[in-house]
Scaffold this motif. Structure first.
Motif, mmCIF file in Angstrom:
data_model
loop_
_atom_site.group_PDB
_atom_site.id
_atom_site.type_symbol
_atom_site.label_atom_id
_atom_site.label_comp_id
_atom_site.label_asym_id
_atom_site.label_seq_id
_atom_site.Cartn_x
_atom_site.Cartn_y
_atom_site.Cartn_z
ATOM 1 N N HIS A 50 5.018 9.133 27.967
ATOM 2 C CA HIS A 50 5.887 9.916 28.833
ATOM 3 C C HIS A 50 5.079 10.611 29.926
ATOM 4 O O HIS A 50 5.647 11.296 30.765
ATOM 5 C CB HIS A 50 6.640 10.984 28.021
ATOM 6 N N ASP A 51 3.759 10.443 29.896
ATOM 7 C CA ASP A 51 2.865 11.095 30.839
ATOM 8 C C ASP A 51 2.703 10.210 32.070
ATOM 9 O O ASP A 51 1.928 9.244 32.066
ATOM 10 C CB ASP A 51 1.509 11.349 30.165
ATOM 11 N N MET A 52 3.452 10.517 33.123
ATOM 12 C CA MET A 52 3.405 9.687 34.326
ATOM 13 C C MET A 52 2.049 9.754 35.020
ATOM 14 O O MET A 52 1.607 8.782 35.625
ATOM 15 C CB MET A 52 4.499 10.126 35.308
ATOM 16 N N HIS A 53 1.376 10.899 34.905
ATOM 17 C CA HIS A 53 0.051 11.036 35.513
ATOM 18 C C HIS A 53 -0.940 10.098 34.826
ATOM 19 O O HIS A 53 -1.734 9.410 35.492
ATOM 20 C CB HIS A 53 -0.423 12.482 35.422
ATOM 21 N N ALA A 54 -0.910 10.056 33.477
ATOM 22 C CA ALA A 54 -1.801 9.154 32.745
ATOM 23 C C ALA A 54 -1.480 7.701 33.050
ATOM 24 O O ALA A 54 -2.389 6.866 33.189
ATOM 25 C CB ALA A 54 -1.680 9.419 31.240
ATOM 26 N N ALA A 55 -0.194 7.374 33.149
ATOM 27 C CA ALA A 55 0.192 6.004 33.487
ATOM 28 C C ALA A 55 -0.358 5.605 34.848
ATOM 29 O O ALA A 55 -0.875 4.492 35.032
ATOM 30 C CB ALA A 55 1.721 5.872 33.470
ATOM 31 N N SER A 110 5.702 29.560 39.058
ATOM 32 C CA SER A 110 7.056 29.108 39.364
ATOM 33 C C SER A 110 7.072 27.954 40.346
ATOM 34 O O SER A 110 8.083 27.291 40.519
ATOM 35 C CB SER A 110 7.874 30.269 39.944
ATOM 36 N N GLN A 111 5.923 27.701 41.029
ATOM 37 C CA GLN A 111 5.871 26.614 41.997
ATOM 38 C C GLN A 111 5.377 25.311 41.386
ATOM 39 O O GLN A 111 5.394 24.276 42.034
ATOM 40 C CB GLN A 111 4.938 27.004 43.153
ATOM 41 N N VAL A 112 4.877 25.358 40.161
ATOM 42 C CA VAL A 112 4.352 24.157 39.521
ATOM 43 C C VAL A 112 5.519 23.287 39.075
ATOM 44 O O VAL A 112 6.477 23.782 38.492
ATOM 45 C CB VAL A 112 3.459 24.523 38.316
ATOM 46 N N HIS A 113 5.450 22.012 39.332
ATOM 47 C CA HIS A 113 6.542 21.111 38.973
ATOM 48 C C HIS A 113 6.222 20.381 37.678
ATOM 49 O O HIS A 113 5.090 19.970 37.446
ATOM 50 C CB HIS A 113 6.776 20.093 40.093
ATOM 51 N N SER A 114 7.219 20.193 36.865
ATOM 52 C CA SER A 114 7.067 19.486 35.599
ATOM 53 C C SER A 114 6.814 18.011 35.858
ATOM 54 O O SER A 114 7.431 17.409 36.741
ATOM 55 C CB SER A 114 8.330 19.639 34.751
ATOM 56 N N PRO A 115 5.871 17.373 35.110
ATOM 57 C CA PRO A 115 5.578 15.965 35.324
ATOM 58 C C PRO A 115 6.696 15.077 34.820
ATOM 59 O O PRO A 115 7.539 15.487 34.033
ATOM 60 C CB PRO A 115 4.302 15.757 34.487
ATOM 61 N N GLY A 116 6.686 13.837 35.276
ATOM 62 C CA GLY A 116 7.605 12.837 34.749
ATOM 63 C C GLY A 116 8.902 12.742 35.501
ATOM 64 O O GLY A 116 9.787 11.980 35.124
#
Length: 546
Positions: A256-261, A38-44
């Motif tokens: 849409h993958d901000m981490h990959a960007a 529940s603490q993990v945040h969705s990317p993007g």
């Protein structure tokens, strides 16, 4: 929820990992490594910390110069866009669905033409690219479409990867070298002689990417290249991108993958904001099939089916200029009332119009009756030939325009309901509901296949495969490169459709619910009265002609 991506389990209460048929509960391990689910945040949620692409570049590989583009009946998707992308850089194209990222890529690849402005790729500049310009562009620009594995068509991976280099006119030795280089780069050299349709999804994706890289593009467009891949395959694609970047290839990554960007890109171009679209929000778009769109859109589908079919069949009986004038006037009135516009109707009918013009010219060549007007050797252009050609072309064009109007202004569900209602009198002798279901599925299935056909055609065109140019052998090969993936797609979609029907507990004979009850109103009777008047006018003109 089945997923390859750990970040997507943000709201999971329990997490199961499946590997080689073994299921393990990894909730505790995941919570230890990443915090509780529940603490993990969705990317993007936030843009990556990258510089924005500017209006100019010191050494540009790609330039958009005041480019605008809008689809029919819509606000500009790209509006007065001016950007310069530095040679050798990796740029992330970021924005929500429908913001213009894929449209930007299609413009860049000359698959569609801008309404305004000009585009330049590696010193090749165009507004409406000619065939020679498109051919030159294919040598410097590559396109990896969404789900590129859907463009695979050859008997072996090696032959599929060789498709692009062969279209570039390279000799056999150069083609073999290109193929081996591309297969080594993506790491599937051991699969070269395998049937691409027998590979796993990740392997197919790598084979398709190799087919684009074998063309050695200096600018590479990648549209969500890691969608639906597992972590290992995603890392393989990212490694390929890093290698290409080190080789000086300019990469435009739609993601849409901000981490990959953040990991891969040097800069970003953000869509859906002031950079690419108007500052004010556009008006919500109303589809032509929406009842609020036009008088024709509001008609009961039964009235439309009966009236349009009557007019379309009557067109085949027209044999005089008076009848053609009546038919043209009626068709023009209906087209005007539909508010579709000339541009939309032309886009929907232009392929048929070209075929009809060719057939009309053929009639002019073979019909010898009437007064000769022009002699060229043994051939003569006659008044009879012109008359037959004109009658043939105009009356068939009336049928095509009317067909386009009814299809554009009526939803597949409404058409299905209309046919089911009209066939209800035959319920005791026909499986009316099942026929209506098949019709509904077909009307929804065909547009899906059409969209996929466009994507495959674009992808193969980006590899130099065009049915418009080249020798007959090259054109046949280009046609096969499109037909085979389409056929595979039809089978895949049919299988998915069967599973969907089964999952929704479809059973023969069960009553089908309707979204809207059909009800004939005054406007529908007025429309049918107008159709009846046109049919009477056609009949009277035939009598007086006789």
């Amino acid at each position: 929820m089945v997923t390859h991506h750990p970040d997507e389990v943000a709201h999971a209460d329990r997490i199961l990992a499946v590997e080689h048929g073994v299921v393990r509960d990894v909730t505790a391990r995941y919570a230890h490594a990443h915090g509780t689910p529940s603490q993990v945040h969705s990317p993007g949620a936030a843009l990556p910390d990258l510089p924005r692409v500017g209006r100019a570049a010191h050494d540009p590989a790609v330039v958009f110069d005041h480019v605008s583009f809008a689809y029919a009946h819509g606000a500009p998707v790209i509006d007065d866009l001016t950007v310069g992308i530095e040679r050798g850089s990796t740029v992330a194209l970021i924005g929500p669905n429908g913001s213009g990222k894929t449209t930007f890529a299609r413009l860049l690849c000359a698959l569609i033409a801008p309404d305004e402005g000009a585009i330049c790729v590696e010193a090749l500049r165009w507004h409406h690219a000619k065939r020679r310009q498109r051919k030159a562009l294919r040598r410097s620009l590559g396109l990896i479409m969404q789900r590129p594995e859907r463009q695979l068509f050859a008997a072996t991976v090696r032959d599929d990867v060789a498709y692009g280099p062969r279209n570039q006119g390279l000799d056999d030795a150069a083609v073999r070298a290109r193929v081996q280089e591309a297969l080594d780069l993506v790491g599937i050299a051991d699969l070269a002689d395998r049937d691409p349709f027998s590979l796993s999804g990740g392997q197919q994706r790598l084979a398709a990417i190799a087919g684009v890289l074998a063309c050695r593009p200096r600018v590479l467009v990648m549209d969500e290249p890691t969608a639906s891949l597992d972590e290992a395959a995603v890392e393989r694609v990212h490694a390929i991108m890093r290698t290409l970047h080190s080789q000086g290839v300019t990469i435009l990554l739609i993601t849409h993958d901000m981490h990959a960007a953040q990991q891969l890109a040097d800069a970003m171009l953000v869509f859906g904001g002031r950079t690419t679209a108007r500052e004010e929000a556009p008006e919500p778009r109303i589809a032509p099939s929406d009842a609020r769109y036009s008088v024709i859109s509001r008609l009961d589908p039964r009235a439309k089916v009966i009236g349009f079919l009557a007019l379309m069949f009557s067109a085949f009986t027209m044999t005089s200029w008076t009848q053609l004038a009546v038919g043209c006037a009626a068709t023009l009135a209906i087209a005007s009332a539909s508010r579709l516009g000339v541009r939309v109707l032309w886009r929907s009918t232009r392929m048929f119009a070209v075929v009809l013009l060719i057939m009309g010219l053929f009639n002019m060549l073979v019909v010898r009756s009437g007064t000769p007007l022009l002699h060229i050797g043994d051939w003569a252009l006659t008044t009879g030939g012109l008359t037959v050609a004109a009658l043939y072309t105009i009356r068939f064009m009336l049928v095509i325009v009317l067909g386009a109007v009814i299809m554009l202004t009526t939803t597949p569900t409404a058409l299905t309901d209309a046919f089911e209602s009209m066939m209800s009198v035959f319920r005791k002798v026909l499986h009316v509901q099942e026929i209506a279901l098949v019709m509904s599925l077909a009307l929804r299935f065909l547009p899906t296949i059409a969209d996929e056909t466009v994507s495959i055609r674009d992808a193969q065109a980006a590899r130099g495969g065009s049915i418009e140019t080249g020798s007959p052998t090259q054109r046949v090969r280009a046609m096969c490169a499109i037909i085979v993936p389409i056929f595979a797609g039809v089978i895949r979609h049919a299988d998915d459709l069967a599973l969907a029907l089964d999952a929704r507990c479809y059973q023969e004979g069960e009553p089908r619910s309707h979204w809207h009850a059909l009800r004939m109103r005054a406007r529908d009777w007025w429309f049918l009265s107008g159709v009846a008047a046109v049919l009477c006018a056609l009949a009277l003109s035939a009598v007086f002609t006789i």
